[in-house]
Scaffold this motif. Structure first.
Motif, PDB file in Angstrom:
ATOM      1  N   LEU A   1      16.618  85.340 124.306  1.00  0.00           N
ATOM      2  CA  LEU A   1      15.213  85.115 123.928  1.00  0.00           C
ATOM      3  C   LEU A   1      14.695  83.768 124.416  1.00  0.00           C
ATOM      4  CD1 LEU A   1      15.507  86.415 120.239  1.00  0.00           C
ATOM      5  CD2 LEU A   1      14.760  87.704 122.258  1.00  0.00           C
ATOM      6  N   TYR A   2      15.310  83.218 125.450  1.00  0.00           N
ATOM      7  CA  TYR A   2      14.941  81.889 125.939  1.00  0.00           C
ATOM      8  C   TYR A   2      13.465  81.815 126.326  1.00  0.00           C
ATOM      9  CZ  TYR A   2      14.976  77.604 128.715  1.00  0.00           C
ATOM     10  OH  TYR A   2      14.702  76.352 129.209  1.00  0.00           O
ATOM     11  N   MET A   3      12.782  80.836 125.764  1.00  0.00           N
ATOM     12  CA  MET A   3      11.360  80.564 125.997  1.00  0.00           C
ATOM     13  C   MET A   3      10.452  81.733 125.619  1.00  0.00           C
ATOM     14  SD  MET A   3      11.311  77.416 126.632  1.00  0.00           S
ATOM     15  CE  MET A   3       9.519  77.487 126.534  1.00  0.00           C
ATOM     16  N   GLU A   4      10.860  82.466 124.587  1.00  0.00           N
ATOM     17  CA  GLU A   4      10.005  83.536 124.061  1.00  0.00           C
ATOM     18  C   GLU A   4       9.461  83.190 122.681  1.00  0.00           C
ATOM     19  OE1 GLU A   4      11.325  87.642 124.728  1.00  0.00           O
ATOM     20  OE2 GLU A   4      12.806  86.867 126.153  1.00  0.00           O
ATOM     21  N   GLY A   5       9.642  81.910 122.262  1.00  0.00           N
ATOM     22  CA  GLY A   5       8.973  81.441 121.066  1.00  0.00           C
ATOM     23  C   GLY A   5       9.749  81.530 119.769  1.00  0.00           C
ATOM     24  N   PHE A   6      11.085  81.669 119.821  1.00  0.00           N
ATOM     25  CA  PHE A   6      11.876  81.859 118.604  1.00  0.00           C
ATOM     26  C   PHE A   6      12.635  80.616 118.144  1.00  0.00           C
ATOM     27  CE2 PHE A   6      11.405  86.128 120.324  1.00  0.00           C
ATOM     28  CZ  PHE A   6      11.134  86.892 119.197  1.00  0.00           C
ATOM     29  N   ARG A   7      12.868  79.658 119.022  1.00  0.00           N
ATOM     30  CA  ARG A   7      13.827  78.593 118.750  1.00  0.00           C
ATOM     31  C   ARG A   7      13.475  77.743 117.518  1.00  0.00           C
ATOM     32  NH1 ARG A   7      19.107  77.262 119.028  1.00  0.00           N
ATOM     33  NH2 ARG A   7      19.472  75.085 119.623  1.00  0.00           N
ATOM     34  N   LEU A   8      12.239  77.284 117.408  1.00  0.00           N
ATOM     35  CA  LEU A   8      11.846  76.438 116.284  1.00  0.00           C
ATOM     36  C   LEU A   8      12.079  77.159 114.965  1.00  0.00           C
ATOM     37  CD1 LEU A   8      10.410  73.688 115.537  1.00  0.00           C
ATOM     38  CD2 LEU A   8       8.313  75.051 115.353  1.00  0.00           C
ATOM     39  N   HIS A   9      11.713  78.420 114.909  1.00  0.00           N
ATOM     40  CA  HIS A   9      11.831  79.188 113.669  1.00  0.00           C
ATOM     41  C   HIS A   9      13.292  79.488 113.352  1.00  0.00           C
ATOM     42  CE1 HIS A   9       7.667  79.373 114.612  1.00  0.00           C
ATOM     43  NE2 HIS A   9       7.823  80.263 115.565  1.00  0.00           N
ATOM     44  N   ASP A  10      14.097  79.728 114.377  1.00  0.00           N
ATOM     45  CA  ASP A  10      15.521  79.968 114.145  1.00  0.00           C
ATOM     46  C   ASP A  10      16.192  78.728 113.560  1.00  0.00           C
ATOM     47  OD1 ASP A  10      15.412  82.572 115.010  1.00  0.00           O
ATOM     48  OD2 ASP A  10      16.229  82.176 117.008  1.00  0.00           O
ATOM     49  N   LEU A  11      15.939  77.576 114.161  1.00  0.00           N
ATOM     50  CA  LEU A  11      16.535  76.345 113.650  1.00  0.00           C
ATOM     51  C   LEU A  11      16.062  76.057 112.224  1.00  0.00           C
ATOM     52  CD1 LEU A  11      16.280  74.042 116.809  1.00  0.00           C
ATOM     53  CD2 LEU A  11      18.360  75.042 115.841  1.00  0.00           C
ATOM     54  N   LYS A  12      14.810  76.334 111.951  1.00  0.00           N
ATOM     55  CA  LYS A  12      14.265  76.083 110.615  1.00  0.00           C
ATOM     56  C   LYS A  12      14.955  76.960 109.578  1.00  0.00           C
ATOM     57  CE  LYS A  12       9.962  77.362 109.783  1.00  0.00           C
ATOM     58  NZ  LYS A  12       8.481  77.311 109.715  1.00  0.00           N
ATOM     59  N   ARG A  13      15.094  78.245 109.859  1.00  0.00           N
ATOM     60  CA  ARG A  13      15.686  79.137 108.849  1.00  0.00           C
ATOM     61  C   ARG A  13      17.198  78.976 108.765  1.00  0.00           C
ATOM     62  NH1 ARG A  13      17.504  84.036 110.999  1.00  0.00           N
ATOM     63  NH2 ARG A  13      17.140  84.288 113.236  1.00  0.00           N
ATOM     64  N   TRP A  14      17.827  78.475 109.852  1.00  0.00           N
ATOM     65  CA  TRP A  14      19.266  78.191 109.794  1.00  0.00           C
ATOM     66  C   TRP A  14      19.553  76.803 109.232  1.00  0.00           C
ATOM     67  CZ3 TRP A  14      19.756  79.892 115.581  1.00  0.00           C
ATOM     68  CH2 TRP A  14      19.808  81.297 115.651  1.00  0.00           C
ATOM     69  N   HIS A  15      18.503  76.027 108.990  1.00  0.00           N
ATOM     70  CA  HIS A  15      18.632  74.644 108.506  1.00  0.00           C
ATOM     71  C   HIS A  15      19.521  73.827 109.444  1.00  0.00           C
ATOM     72  CE1 HIS A  15      16.517  75.535 104.798  1.00  0.00           C
ATOM     73  NE2 HIS A  15      17.226  76.646 104.714  1.00  0.00           N
ATOM     74  N   LYS A  16      19.118  73.827 110.705  1.00  0.00           N
ATOM     75  CA  LYS A  16      19.849  73.070 111.720  1.00  0.00           C
ATOM     76  C   LYS A  16      18.893  72.146 112.460  1.00  0.00           C
ATOM     77  CE  LYS A  16      23.813  75.972 112.709  1.00  0.00           C
ATOM     78  NZ  LYS A  16      24.689  76.479 113.803  1.00  0.00           N
ATOM     79  N   GLY A  17      19.400  70.988 112.841  1.00  0.00           N
ATOM     80  CA  GLY A  17      18.639  70.088 113.682  1.00  0.00           C
ATOM     81  C   GLY A  17      19.056  70.256 115.131  1.00  0.00           C
ATOM     82  N   PHE A  18      18.696  69.292 115.958  1.00  0.00           N
ATOM     83  CA  PHE A  18      19.081  69.351 117.371  1.00  0.00           C
ATOM     84  C   PHE A  18      19.033  67.943 117.948  1.00  0.00           C
ATOM     85  CE2 PHE A  18      14.478  69.800 117.369  1.00  0.00           C
ATOM     86  CZ  PHE A  18      14.075  68.961 118.404  1.00  0.00           C
ATOM     87  N   GLU A  19      19.585  67.816 119.141  1.00  0.00           N
ATOM     88  CA  GLU A  19      19.577  66.515 119.811  1.00  0.00           C
ATOM     89  C   GLU A  19      19.314  66.703 121.297  1.00  0.00           C
ATOM     90  OE1 GLU A  19      22.272  62.425 120.129  1.00  0.00           O
ATOM     91  OE2 GLU A  19      23.119  64.247 119.229  1.00  0.00           O
ATOM     92  N   ARG A  20      18.468  65.848 121.838  1.00  0.00           N
ATOM     93  CA  ARG A  20      18.250  65.795 123.284  1.00  0.00           C
ATOM     94  C   ARG A  20      18.889  64.529 123.835  1.00  0.00           C
ATOM     95  NH1 ARG A  20      11.910  66.041 123.102  1.00  0.00           N
ATOM     96  NH2 ARG A  20      11.522  68.103 122.181  1.00  0.00           N
ATOM     97  N   LYS A  21      19.519  64.660 124.993  1.00  0.00           N
ATOM     98  CA  LYS A  21      20.040  63.509 125.721  1.00  0.00           C
ATOM     99  C   LYS A  21      19.486  63.558 127.137  1.00  0.00           C
ATOM    100  CE  LYS A  21      24.301  63.211 123.018  1.00  0.00           C
ATOM    101  NZ  LYS A  21      25.790  63.234 123.048  1.00  0.00           N
ATOM    102  N   PRO A  22      19.136  62.420 127.703  1.00  0.00           N
ATOM    103  CA  PRO A  22      18.486  62.412 129.024  1.00  0.00           C
ATOM    104  C   PRO A  22      19.282  63.199 130.062  1.00  0.00           C
ATOM    105  CG  PRO A  22      18.464  60.221 128.071  1.00  0.00           C
ATOM    106  CD  PRO A  22      19.332  61.055 127.176  1.00  0.00           C
ATOM    107  N   GLN A  23      18.561  63.884 130.936  1.00  0.00           N
ATOM    108  CA  GLN A  23      19.175  64.553 132.074  1.00  0.00           C
ATOM    109  C   GLN A  23      18.397  64.157 133.332  1.00  0.00           C
ATOM    110  OE1 GLN A  23      18.789  68.688 130.636  1.00  0.00           O
ATOM    111  NE2 GLN A  23      17.178  69.019 132.159  1.00  0.00           N
TER     112      GLN A  23
END
Length: 505
Positions: A441-463
């Motif tokens: 489902l990449y870039m189909e609009g689900f990621r923010l909601h999935d992380l919210k309901r799973w109670h997970k954060g995330f981290e970005r590191k420069p590329q």
């Protein structure tokens, strides 16, 4: 009962152009008591509802892109034009953000169009005696109820906290619920529990009105119209978000076992060098699409792929490129990689796998319309993922059944898949499902909601060549920005009693 669906769609300009739940008709529009007087008028109003979903603020733009841009799926790169920059940087999201305002207003525009039709249809019905026309009115009402449920389901995902339980949801803020267009309903937020109950109530009505005859044999896949199985697909998704695992299994199974849809293969080809899966993205035609927003070269919405390419027939100048961790998630045998990504050198000198999933429908490209694709809002693959997650989350998990669903999906996406089985247990089940949702489902609009309901954060590191501001970011679980702020204009409207979110403060 409805035994035959429309086979075409026509654009129509209706005078229903409100931009928020508080704004209705403009002063020069058709008076409420004069509008929608015949069955034809009702049908045109439904076409207007479908037309509203073409908005670039919805599935062909903001509603699809922003929830994924906001998280860890992409990186802004050198040369970025700052489109959606506030969203990507996370910490700069304000209640005055025009992109969020556009989503909010466009969803309530859909709701207002539905309410307008539903408020007027009884006056039409009382003057109709023809059974075929009465069936037509039932179909139109069913479509309106479903569209309203769909719009509200998106609002609660974006502007409300995750649904934890009925008890918790009764004490959480939901959204403004309106049943009528011209009524005097209070413009205040219902509870989250009441908001979901409203959605389910509309889906119940829609299911009753759009239920197919038992002898219905026409094709339903790849449809731009709502039907019984579109309702089941949304019901499965809503049930997953409500953590109602039994209903998520029940409704996803109705879709999966209907025989109306089939996963698009990455190995079988529709033409030389073009798999059925790739064709789904290059031509917007697929046996696994349950509902898509129907476009034509003369009537279409936003350009989903523009920010990932900005191709001008000479060079590529992407604003955002895929995160390296996402690309590395795919197995060597996973053929989604070559459908989604292609190594290119940008005009900035960056060589990177760019997202080509939304480069554009070939028919549109031939007409010099770039990066426009028909949004596939419901696909069969999501239903397999919903059911797999529900199987492992239920009180007595069924890991074998979940593994079968993941295997079925992977067999359609991989060149080879070993023994064709996916062993799952308590320790690995959710990791497998979470990763599969990213890959499918990449870039189909689900990621923010999935992380919210799973109670997970995330981290970005420069590329490589990523922007300095935003590339180093760590977001903890349950950060207030997982819930979008209510647009400021809604809070400031005269007489408003709309309560803000924590992200408004």
């Amino acid at each position: 009962m409805i035994s035959k669906f429309k086979l075409y769609i026509t654009s129509v300009a209706l005078a229903l152009c409100c931009v928020s739940c508080l704004d209705k008709f403009p002063e020069d529009s058709i008076p409420f008591d004069k509008a929608i007087q015949t069955v034809k008028d009702v049908d045109l109003a439904v076409i207007g509802i479908y037309d509203a979903f073409k908005s670039s603020a919805l599935y062909s733009g903001n509603l699809t892109l922003l929830p994924d841009l906001q998280t860890d799926f992409v990186y802004g790169v050198n040369g970025n034009t700052n489109v959606y920059g506030d969203i990507w940087r996370w910490k700069n999201i304000l209640a005055t953000n025009t992109d969020i305002e556009a989503v909010y207003g466009s969803l309530y525009m859909v709701i207002n169009r539905c309410n307008f039709l539903l408020d007027r249809v009884d006056n039409v019905r009382k003057n109709v005696t023809n059974d075929e026309q009465l069936d037509k009115l039932d179909q139109c009402c069913g479509e309106a109820y479903f569209a309203r449920a769909l719009a509200y389901s998106e609002l609660v995902k974006l502007f409300c906290k995750a649904y934890e339980s009925d008890e918790d949801a009764a004490n959480q803020l939901g959204v403004i619920l309106t049943r009528h267009y011209g009524g005097d309903e209070a413009m205040k937020r219902a509870s989250l529990k009441e908001s979901y109950a409203f959605i389910l109530e509309d889906l119940d009505r829609a299911e009753e009105l759009l239920k197919l005859e038992e002898d219905f044999t026409e094709s339903l896949f790849d449809s731009p119209y709502f039907n019984e199985y579109t309702i089941h697909a949304l019901r499965a998704r809503v049930s997953l978000y409500m953590k109602n695992w039994d209903d998520a299994i029940k409704y996803s199974t109705k879709v999966i076992e209907s025989g109306k849809y089939r996963l698009s293969s990455c190995t079988n080809e529709i033409a030389s060098g073009v798999s059925y899966y790739k064709y789904m993205w290059t031509n917007d035609i697929s046996t696994e699409t349950i509902w898509k927003v129907g476009f034509t070269v003369t009537s279409y919405g936003g350009a989903l792929g523009r920010i990932f390419a900005n191709y001008d027939y000479v060079s590529l100048r992407p604003d955002y490129v895929p995160a390296e961790w996402v690309i590395n998630l795919y197995d060597n045998n996973d053929l989604r990689v070559t459908t989604f990504f292609q190594n290119q050198t940008t005009s900035y000198g960056l060589t990177w796998p760019l997202l080509i999933k939304y480069f554009g429908n070939e028919s549109f490209v031939e007409n010099r319309i770039l990066h426009v694709c028909m949004p596939k809002v419901f696909r069969l693959s999501e239903q397999y993922l919903i059911r797999a997650e529900a199987y492992v989350q239920k009180e007595q998990p069924e890991y074998g059944k979940a593994g079968t669903d993941i295997s079925t999906l992977r067999l359609a996406r991989y060149s080879t898949y070993g023994s064709g089985t996916t062993p799952m247990n308590k320790d690995n089940a959710m990791d497998i499902i979470e990763q599969e949702r990213v890959k499918e489902l990449y870039m189909e609009g689900f990621r923010l909601h999935d992380l919210k309901r799973w109670h997970k954060g995330f981290e970005r590191k420069p590329q490589a060549q990523s922007l300095e501001n935003g590339s180093s970011l760590k977001v903890e679980k349950d950060d207030v920005m997982f819930v979008w702020p209510i647009p400021q204009h809604e809070l400031d409207a005269p007489g408003s009693i709309v309560e803000p979110n924590e992200s408004n403060k």
